[in-house]
Design an enzyme around this catalytic site. Structure first.
Site, short mmCIF file in Angstrom:
data_model
loop_
_atom_site.label_atom_id
_atom_site.label_comp_id
_atom_site.label_asym_id
_atom_site.label_seq_id
_atom_site.Cartn_x
_atom_site.Cartn_y
_atom_site.Cartn_z
N ASP A 269 0.63 -1.22 -0.26
CA ASP A 269 0.08 -0.11 -0.39
C ASP A 269 1.35 0.89 0.31
O ASP A 269 1.72 1.23 0.76
CB ASP A 269 -0.84 -0.08 1.03
CG ASP A 269 -0.43 0.70 2.40
OD1 ASP A 269 0.67 0.08 2.97
OD2 ASP A 269 -0.34 1.72 2.58
N HIS A 338 -5.22 8.07 -13.90
CA HIS A 338 -3.95 7.52 -14.27
C HIS A 338 -3.32 6.94 -13.48
O HIS A 338 -2.58 5.78 -13.91
CB HIS A 338 -3.52 8.69 -15.50
CG HIS A 338 -2.32 8.19 -15.74
ND1 HIS A 338 -2.56 7.20 -16.85
CD2 HIS A 338 -0.59 7.67 -15.37
CE1 HIS A 338 -0.85 7.01 -16.78
NE2 HIS A 338 0.50 7.04 -16.20
#
Ligand code: SQO
Length: 375
Positions: A269, A338
């Site tokens: 993460d 993106h």
């Protein structure tokens, strides 16, 4: 419950592997990148955006949600999933790292971490039991033990003291998890020990003896040189059970994901793809680019011609630069879409490469594609 992880394929020349993590809200294919949704949102994206980008599991922060909106609000929805309308798996950090990095006047005793809220200065005591109870009330699929992460550099004595507290707290977390959740959700232990291999071994052995659903390496990505992070991970990961998921917290750059997958890590993460998106830094196969740079002012091409994301299929660098320079809200959303797509696609391509026995070729191509000066 039987532990929820199965290894499905192994690279023969590195420690990379693919796996399947079966959780209450769904199954996660590893290696996996978890977008960070600190306050019950991955900033600027809807759950539908996340699913479209390939997100399997997201991260929530216990410290933040406990302070705001507060557990009483989330309890009205029987947990974080219905509150934020995300029906996939959620992993929650235990709150320890945020207490150390955000709160004021934090004091650590064996009882727990007492601190002042960074929001309104109110005083709180976060104990191992309280952290687990909060994460159970959030209905988290993967609960993290409360641990003590120390900064870098740290004296060996400080690293030892933090790992001893972490080990003691892990036992209390496991007890509360067994008593209050009936082991419905997965519980991960967090290995500490600073940059000392022998302390890392001590921590890994103590946690393995307690038998957790999975294990994280904590205390990394805290300012140490990148190679040191790789070396500590290389030494510590094999000390953990091979049939359990291995999660490196707070990591990292695209290169970190490739290098640490090669060393046997399964879960990651990091705020980088989402935070850097909001600062105009975009990730591509050729490296990163800063959309504010004047070289993009009239560029009709997309960020990355090989990227299949919504942003690259519909918008030019010139338009994205215009939005960013104008501080338009849409800039943050398109940049985030993106970057997250890039990270999630990178892990999807690693999973395929490992499953097809071509991870080393993938790794070579990953570096060959990168331009020296960035994208
Ligand atoms: O020991 C830990 N225990 C529990 N949670 C953690 C979270 C963690 N997050 C990082 N690093 C985050 C570094 N970020 C990189 C990108 O820019 C923001 C900071 N290191 C971490 C260590 C721990």
């Amino acid at each position: 419950m039987p532990h929820p992880f199965q290894v499905t394929a192994r690279c023969t020349t590195t420690r990379a592997r693919t796996g399947r993590l079966s959780l209450v809200h769904g199954t996660v294919e590893t290696p996996v990148f978890m977008p960070v949704g600190t306050l019950g949102t991955v900033k600027s994206l809807t759950p539908e955006d996340l699913t479209a980008a390939g997100a399997q599991i997201i991260l929530g922060n216990t410290y933040h949600l406990y302070l705001r909106p507060g557990c009483d609000v989330i309890d009205r929805f029987s947990g974080l999933h219905r509150f934020m309308n995300w029906d996939g798996p959620i992993l929650t950090d235990s709150g320890g790292f945020q207490v150390f990095s955000l709160a004021r006047l934090t004091r650590i005793t064996e009882a727990g971490a007492s601190f002042q809220s960074h929001i309104d200065g109110s005083r709180h005591l976060l104990t191992p039991e309280k952290s687990i109870e909060i994460q159970i009330s959030l209905d988290s699929d993967v609960i993290m033990c409360l641990d003590q992460c120390i900064a870098y550099p740290a004296e060996r004595a400080a690293a030892l003291a933090a790992l001893e507290i972490t080990t003691q707290w892990a036992g209390r977390c496991r007890k509360t998890w067994r008593e209050q959740s009936g082991e419905k959700n997965a519980l991960f232990g967090i290995v500490q020990g600073g940059m000392y291999d022998d302390l890392r071994r001590m921590s890994a052995e103590a946690l393995t003896a307690m038998d957790f659903s999975g294990y994280a390496l904590g205390g990394l990505s805290v300012g140490e040189p990148n190679q040191m992070m790789y070396d500590v991970a290389e030494a510590a990961l094999p000390l953990l059970p091979g049939d359990r998921p291995k999660y490196i917290m707070g990591v990292g750059t695209p290169e970190d994901l490739v290098e640490l997958t090669a060393r046997g890590a399964d879960m990651f993460d990091c705020v980088m793809p989402t935070r850097n998106a909001r600062n105009g830094q975009l990730f591509t196969r050729r490296g990163t680019l800063n959309i504010a740079n004047s070289r993009h002012r009239t560029d009709t091409a997309p960020v990355d011609s090989e990227c299949a994301c919504y942003t690259c299929r519909n918008y030019s660098r010139a338009y994205l630069r215009h939005l960013y320079q104008s501080r338009e809200l849409l800039a943050y959303r398109l940049n985030t879409l993106h970057n997250l797509h890039y990270y999630l696609d990178l892990t999807a391509r690693m999973r395929s490469a490992i499953a097809e026995g071509r991870f080393e070729a993938f790794r070579k191509r990953f570096y060959a594609d990168r331009e020296p000066g960035g994208a």
